[in-house]
Enzyme design. Structure first.
Site, PDB file in Angstrom:
ATOM      1  N   LYS A  76       0.865  -1.182   0.000  1.00  0.00           N
ATOM      2  CA  LYS A  76       0.000   0.000   0.000  1.00  0.00           C
ATOM      3  C   LYS A  76       0.898   1.226   0.000  1.00  0.00           C
ATOM      4  O   LYS A  76       1.924   1.239   0.712  1.00  0.00           O
ATOM      5  CB  LYS A  76      -0.886  -0.050   1.254  1.00  0.00           C
ATOM      6  N   SER A 151      -9.613   1.807   2.959  1.00  0.00           N
ATOM      7  CA  SER A 151      -8.729   2.536   2.081  1.00  0.00           C
ATOM      8  C   SER A 151      -7.692   1.659   1.363  1.00  0.00           C
ATOM      9  O   SER A 151      -7.050   2.144   0.433  1.00  0.00           O
ATOM     10  CB  SER A 151      -7.992   3.614   2.880  1.00  0.00           C
ATOM     11  N   SER A 175      -9.904  -0.618   7.082  1.00  0.00           N
ATOM     12  CA  SER A 175      -9.327  -0.503   5.739  1.00  0.00           C
ATOM     13  C   SER A 175      -8.622  -1.720   5.183  1.00  0.00           C
ATOM     14  O   SER A 175      -8.259  -1.732   4.012  1.00  0.00           O
ATOM     15  CB  SER A 175      -8.363   0.679   5.687  1.00  0.00           C
TER      16      SER A 175
HETATM   17  N1  GLN Z   1     -13.246   4.238   6.479  1.00  0.00           N
HETATM   18  C1  GLN Z   1     -12.525   4.596   7.656  1.00  0.00           C
HETATM   19  C2  GLN Z   1     -12.070   6.038   7.575  1.00  0.00           C
HETATM   20  O1  GLN Z   1     -12.318   6.658   6.623  1.00  0.00           O
HETATM   21  C3  GLN Z   1     -11.385   3.668   7.882  1.00  0.00           C
HETATM   22  C4  GLN Z   1     -10.175   3.992   7.118  1.00  0.00           C
HETATM   23  C5  GLN Z   1      -9.005   3.155   7.518  1.00  0.00           C
HETATM   24  O2  GLN Z   1      -9.145   2.114   8.147  1.00  0.00           O
HETATM   25  N2  GLN Z   1      -7.840   3.636   7.155  1.00  0.00           N
HETATM   26  O3  GLN Z   1     -11.470   6.560   8.463  1.00  0.00           O
END
Ligand code: GLN
Length: 486
Positions: A76, A151, A175
């Site tokens: 990532k 994400s 994410s």
């Molecule tokens: N959807 C969540 C957020 O926007 C989780 C994102 C994540 O786990 N990085 O914060």
């Protein structure tokens, strides 16, 4: 060859049925060709990959290889990779070449893995759909009109399309698990502190945790064994021996108690998902697990608490991007204040700025007690709910997400709707617990994810239950259809 799991590829490499060079070339070709469709990579590092593949082949020849040696992996783009662009999918870091490797990258390199590229993501990991990336949305290989989740959506999409056997991700509020669910693969978020955060660009430091995405629980077990461990460079890393995560995979489920939180099976859950999870529960019960209902009464408080805490921490973490030291700098600043303001205004996208504003607000004097402190108290309630439940059960099971992958643009105009889709994943982050999402069927042709959560540092148990389920099901073997991708 690209359909194989990581464990199978490892066997083929060790038996010298294939070479890492061959394998790497295959995945580079697939990645380069399908990336045009799916946009799952920000960078493809073919040259480095071929060099690492040749080194891996030498290790295999000289019998100094481990189970991951010679296997391609994509990181990532939140993990720092030395001499390689590390953008966090933000214009702010579009010109940033990391001067060092994150610990996770260092460890997987040391294990002999081959870095094939950096995957697309929501900007600074803020999002649930991969649509906030500066480089454009990643598409879901099961249906290109839908999001892959976020994400870590680039990582999940690439594994699902079999462009790569494994990828790294980070999970602040879901994410790793949510994109794994939306793309029909396996994604593991370890216990907070199990995997070093050094060199992993910070979003919300008390919640962020790196972990693996791959086809199967066995593959993620192999990856976690190499990624986990104490790191003096991360002050929240836990000094505790790393278990052998593959050792317990074949333990029978007799005597394992699985809890079903009634709050995770509410009317908000899509019916078809509910049915698939119910079938999975029956299967686990037939395999010897004991099933019981439990309660996690603070579940509905987790979304507001999470978005207060995560935004507060992000507003502080993202202060460092000031246009001075590195990253984006605006053209011809009038003075220092102009340099700060315009660099940040132009360098960050809408969602990131929204979070910084919310975070600054909830931390400001007068609102701190009402929002931030309150959210921290709620966080304790959520943790206590889990600790009560774990007095009676070994594993908590439920759906990973309330719906399957949603359509592109479906939630972009309404951030709160987007936030609500994280309802089943954020509690584990607020409590710091390990969780895994595994494929459990399909609803209207889209993958359904099942989530298992265990108590602190019980990753081996989690992986055991997931592996036992995968031994009796085929869902994880389905790859997105090529004719739909191309
Ligand atoms: N959807 C969540 C957020 O926007 C989780 C994102 C994540 O786990 N990085 O914060």
């Amino acid at each position: 060859m690209y359909q194989h799991t990581l464990a199978e590829l490892s066997g083929l490499l060790h038996n010298k049925k294939i070479s890492s060079e061959e394998l790497t070339r295959t995945f580079i070709e697939r990645s380069e060709s399908f990336n045009k469709e799916l946009n799952c990579y920000i960078s493809i590092t073919s040259e480095l990959a071929m060099k690492q593949a040749r080194a891996a082949d030498r290790r295999i020849q000289s019998a100094t290889a481990g189970p991951l040696t010679g296997i391609p992996v994509a990181h990532k783009d939140i993990f720092c990779t030395r001499d390689i662009k590390t953008s966090c999918a933000s214009r702010m870091l579009d010109n940033f070449i990391a001067p060092y490797d994150a610990t996770v990258v260092e460890k997987l390199n040391a294990a002999g893995m081959v870095t094939l590229g950096k995957t697309n993501m929501d900007e600074f990991a803020m999002g649930s759909s991969n649509e906030t990336s500066f480089y454009g949305a990643t598409l879901n290989p099961w249906d290109k009109l839908r999001v892959p989740g976020g994400s870590s959506g680039g990582s999940a999409s690439a594994v699902a399309a079999r462009l790569i056997p494994a990828a790294t991700g980070t999970d602040t509020g879901g994410s790793i698990r949510q994109p794994a669910a939306f793309c029909g693969i396996t994604g593991l978020k370890p216990t907070y502190g199990r995997v070093s955060r050094y060199g992993m660009i910070a979003y919300a430091s008390s919640l962020d945790q790196g972990g693996p995405l791959a086809q199967t629980a066995e593959d993620t077990a192999l990856l976690l064994s190499a990624m986990a461990g104490f790191d003096a460079r991360d002050s929240t890393s836990v000094d505790r021996a790393v278990d052998d995560y593959t050792a317990e995979l074949n333990t029978p489920l007799d005597g394992v108690t699985i809890g079903l939180p009634k709050e995770y099976f509410s009317e908000k859950l899509d019916n078809q998902i509910g049915d698939k999870i119910a079938a999975a529960i029956k299967l686990l019960e037939r395999s010897g697990a004991r099933i019981r209902e439990i309660e996690l009464p603070s579940t509905q408080l987790s979304i507001p608490a999470y978005y207060v805490v995560a935004s507060a921490e992000c507003s502080s973490n993202l202060e460092r991007y000031d246009g001075v030291r590195y990253g984006y700098r605006c053209e011809q600043p009038g003075d220092l204040a102009d340099l700060y303001c315009r660099s940040r205004a132009e360098g960050f996208g809408r969602e990131v700025k929204r979070r910084i504003m919310i975070g600054t607000y909830v931390l400001s004097s007068g609102y701190y007690d009402a929002y931030y402190l309150k959210a921290q108290k709620v966080r304790r309630l959520i943790r206590d709910d889990f600790q009560n439940a774990f007095k009676d059960v070994d594993i908590i099971l439920g759906p990973t997400t309330p719906t399957t992958a949603f359509k592109l643009n479906e939630h972009m105009d309404n951030p709160v709707d987007m936030y609500l889709s994280d309802i089943f994943t954020v509690p584990a982050n607020l409590a710091g617990l390990p969780g895994i999402s595994i494929p459990a069927g399909f609803a209207d042709g889209l993958p359904v994810g099942m989530q298992l959560i265990a108590n602190y540092f019980q990753e081996a148990k989690l992986l055991n239950v997931a592996h036992q389920y995968q031994q009796q099901t085929e869902w994880h073997k389905h790859a997105a259809r090529e004719d739909l991708i191309s």
